[in-house]
Design a protein around this motif. Sequence first.
Motif, short mmCIF file in Angstrom:
data_model
loop_
_atom_site.label_atom_id
_atom_site.label_comp_id
_atom_site.label_asym_id
_atom_site.label_seq_id
_atom_site.Cartn_x
_atom_site.Cartn_y
_atom_site.Cartn_z
N GLU A 265 -9.74 1.27 6.27
CA GLU A 265 -9.89 1.96 4.99
C GLU A 265 -8.85 3.07 4.86
O GLU A 265 -8.24 3.25 3.80
N ALA A 266 -8.62 3.81 5.94
CA ALA A 266 -7.61 4.87 5.93
C ALA A 266 -6.22 4.26 5.72
O ALA A 266 -5.40 4.82 4.98
N LEU A 267 -5.95 3.14 6.35
CA LEU A 267 -4.66 2.46 6.18
C LEU A 267 -4.50 1.99 4.73
O LEU A 267 -3.41 2.13 4.14
N ASP A 268 -5.57 1.45 4.14
CA ASP A 268 -5.51 1.03 2.74
C ASP A 268 -5.15 2.20 1.83
O ASP A 268 -4.37 2.05 0.89
N GLU A 269 -5.72 3.38 2.11
CA GLU A 269 -5.42 4.56 1.30
C GLU A 269 -3.95 4.95 1.42
O GLU A 269 -3.31 5.29 0.41
N ILE B 176 -1.45 2.94 2.13
CA ILE B 176 -0.68 1.90 1.42
C ILE B 176 -0.75 2.13 -0.07
O ILE B 176 0.27 2.03 -0.78
N GLU B 177 -1.94 2.43 -0.59
CA GLU B 177 -2.08 2.69 -2.03
C GLU B 177 -1.24 3.89 -2.45
O GLU B 177 -0.59 3.87 -3.51
N GLU B 178 -1.23 4.94 -1.65
CA GLU B 178 -0.42 6.13 -1.96
C GLU B 178 1.07 5.78 -1.97
O GLU B 178 1.81 6.22 -2.87
N LEU B 179 1.51 5.02 -0.98
CA LEU B 179 2.91 4.63 -0.91
C LEU B 179 3.30 3.75 -2.10
O LEU B 179 4.39 3.90 -2.66
N GLN B 180 2.41 2.83 -2.48
CA GLN B 180 2.70 1.96 -3.63
C GLN B 180 2.75 2.77 -4.92
O GLN B 180 3.60 2.53 -5.78
#
Length: 120
Positions: free
Chosen positions: A99-103, A105-109
């Motif tokens: 979940e932390a990794l998904d966050e 990735i979303e921030e980078l995108q």
Amino acid sequence: MVHYSEARLDTAFAALSDATRRGVLEQLGRSEASITELADRFHMTLTGMKKHISVLERAGLVTTRKVGRVRTCRSGLSGLEEEAAWIENYRKMWSARFEALDEVIEELQAQENDDERHGK
């Protein structure tokens, strides 16, 4: 943090590491069976099946009783609660990490999309 008996976990996971033993547990979950019936079902020698049953017994996953010359097996008393709790602990940890990794990735995108809109 919950403390687990390393010896118990080692014994249970070692018992579960073999496909034949997992198959035996699945079979015994449906109905009890003699060692001879299990050996026939899994196309192995009686001695081989006795060894598998012994491993499962040590782990508390199978119990046996002898009536005359027939040794009957059934699911053991261990419901794998401790083992399931150990696995669940790690599942929660990995879920939180993903979940932390998904966050991230979303921030980078979002940052990449913002940069593209502003011609950067």
